[in-house]
Design an enzyme around this catalytic site. Structure first.
Site, short mmCIF file in Angstrom:
data_model
loop_
_atom_site.label_atom_id
_atom_site.label_comp_id
_atom_site.label_asym_id
_atom_site.label_seq_id
_atom_site.Cartn_x
_atom_site.Cartn_y
_atom_site.Cartn_z
N ASN A 320 0.87 -0.99 -0.09
CA ASN A 320 -0.06 -0.02 0.28
C ASN A 320 1.22 1.51 -0.33
OD1 ASN A 320 -2.46 2.08 0.23
ND2 ASN A 320 -3.11 1.49 1.90
N HIS A 356 -9.30 3.87 7.97
CA HIS A 356 -10.26 2.79 8.09
C HIS A 356 -10.93 2.29 7.99
CE1 HIS A 356 -5.95 1.49 6.12
NE2 HIS A 356 -6.05 0.56 5.81
#
Length: 474
Positions: A320, A356
């Site tokens: 990521n 998130h």
């Protein structure tokens, strides 16, 4: 239209059932794969043509993908794009605009998480919205940086700063760019505009088709590995009776294998999406020493580093990467005025956890990342002060033994750290950690208490020590 939509959903659901995958996941995969024909049409009809036509093409195709997945919920992204544009139009380039944008976009995202969240990870409109949130916050930052003295900007800021306010059409096209709207990668407005104008690569069609197909093909390979893997070790296995019947060391190994398989889900999506970005030409990042074009400008995973990782530092540097770079540029480095690395690091990890979602598992996961990274930083810095020990560890058969030990360490404890991220809810990840007797917490969080003993052993074996970076020896 309602009947067509119902039939469409029925056929997709039947196909998803045949594949053994949830329908939203199938829609997501189709949405990423359809990026390939979309950018091919652009390549042979619109590349280096009217920027306005290109913007409209990307808006129409990107919004169509959003409608295919989330229907009328596309309005949420439209609202945030409109607010971002109005904010830049009215007070763009000011610190106030950055603060308002940050607060509004993150609040909208968190409310979305609250409204759509369940006990499991859901593929709903809030999933691509997290990508959009970072993109729109970064846009406001970039316009703010563009009003500063260029000499006072960092290298990263100089590459992304905007000396003008983008139009609504430009912002919308950047946001809905079909190759990245659903799962990323992140890329700056500056890169997007250079691509549309033809100044990123040039107006001659770039040689990016084969590199893009190869990257996408690698993504499909990882997707196949993931599908086979979860048929043997699904998420449900970690809380099953079969799992609890295993011995403690077997549980640790199975958790490590499960995490390895689980992460392939994300890696496959990123690789397929990156392949689309490469085929469009957007990923161009210059040429190497031999004059070959480089296409890693939108890379979100470094496969070689990831598969060969022997530390968590390697994992973070390979996984990521676009999001990590975003957090580094727009959160971590912006807190330098605090002159405290630990506060900056903690703030960056808290931001990532909040970004998130609201589930406690995210916070438990990023807490573990914090303690693991501090453990590794401390022990690596100390070992590196003993050149003889470093040479010994990297010579002969011992280097292979070191690789195996460190690889097991990364695989096992990556699974340990990832558990809460997947299980989400407190009762599930607490039971998960209980099954492992909180071994990772004891090993990493208690490091300050047993560090003196470890350092004493290192000192005994290591011989002459080089002190830090001053070159003095003792």
């Amino acid at each position: 239209m309602a009947e067509v939509a119902a039939d469409d959903r029925t056929y997709l659901q039947a196909f998803a059932n045949f594949l053994g995958a949830p329908e939203p996941a199938l829609r997501l995969l189709i949405s990423i794969l359809i990026g390939y024909p979309i950018v091919l049409i652009h390549r042979y009809t619109l590349y280096c043509k009217s920027p306005k036509l290109q913007h409209l093409y990307f808006i129409v195709t990107g919004v169509s993908i959003a409608l295919f997945n989330y229907g009328h919920n596309v309005v949420h992204s439209a609202v945030c794009v409109m607010v971002a544009w109005l904010l830049l139009l009215l007070i763009g380039g000011t610190l106030k605009s950055v603060i308002i944008s940050f607060v509004f976009q993150m609040t909208y995202l968190l409310v979305g998480y609250y409204m759509t969240g369940t006990d499991t990870y859901d593929i709903k409109w809030s999933m691509p919205h997290c990508v959009l949130t970072l993109r729109l916050i970064a846009l406001t930052y970039d316009v703010y940086d563009g009003r500063k003295d260029p000499g006072k900007l960092s290298n990263d800021q100089q590459k992304t700063a905007l000396s003008f306010t983008p139009t609504l059409v430009e912002i919308a096209a950047h946001t809905y760019f079909p190759a990245s709207f659903m799962v990323g990668p992140q890329f700056s407005m500056r890169r997007y505009l250079d691509f549309v104008k033809g100044t990123l690569v040039g107006c001659e069609l770039p040689p990016c088709l084969i590199p893009g197909l190869l990257r996408g093909g690698l993504g499909l390979f990882y997707l196949a590995v993931y599908q086979v893997g979860i048929s043997y070790i699904p998420d449900a296995f970690i809380n099953s009776e079969e799992y609890y019947d295993l011995s403690l060391w077997q549980r640790h190994m199975m958790v490590g294998l499960w995490a390895k398989i689980t992460l392939y889900k994300y890696i496959s999506c990123w690789l397929i999406a990156e392949g689309v970005c490469i085929m469009s030409g957007l990923s161009y990042s210059g040429k190497d020493a031999n004059g070959n074009c480089l296409w890693n400008g939108c890379a979100n995973v470094k496969i070689g580093l990831y598969e060969g990782a022997t530390t968590f530092g390697h994992m973070i540097a390979s996984f990521n990467t676009n999001t990590n770079a975003w957090v580094a540029q727009y959160v971590y480095k912006r807190l330098r005025f605090l002159n405290n690395r630990y506060i900056s690091q903690t703030s960056a990890l808290v931001f990532l956890a909040v970004w998130h979602g609201l589930h406690s598992g995210y916070y438990a996961c990023f807490f573990m990342e914090f303690v693991v990274m501090n453990f590794e930083r401390d022990i690596v810095n100390y070992v590196n002060q003993y050149p003889r020990l470093v040479s010994l560890l990297n010579a002969g058969p011992l280097k292979y033994f070191k690789f195996v030990v460190l690889k097991l360490y990364v695989v096992v404890f990556m699974g340990y750290c990832l558990g809460p991220f997947v299980l989400l809810k407190l009762h599930r990840w607490w039971k998960f950690y209980s099954s492992l007797y909180f071994s990772g917490h004891l090993f990493f969080a208690l490091w300050p208490f047993y560090a003196p003993a470890v350092k004493a052993i290192i000192k005994t074996i290591g011989g002459e020590r080089v002190k830090d970076d001053k070159g003095k020896k003792e």
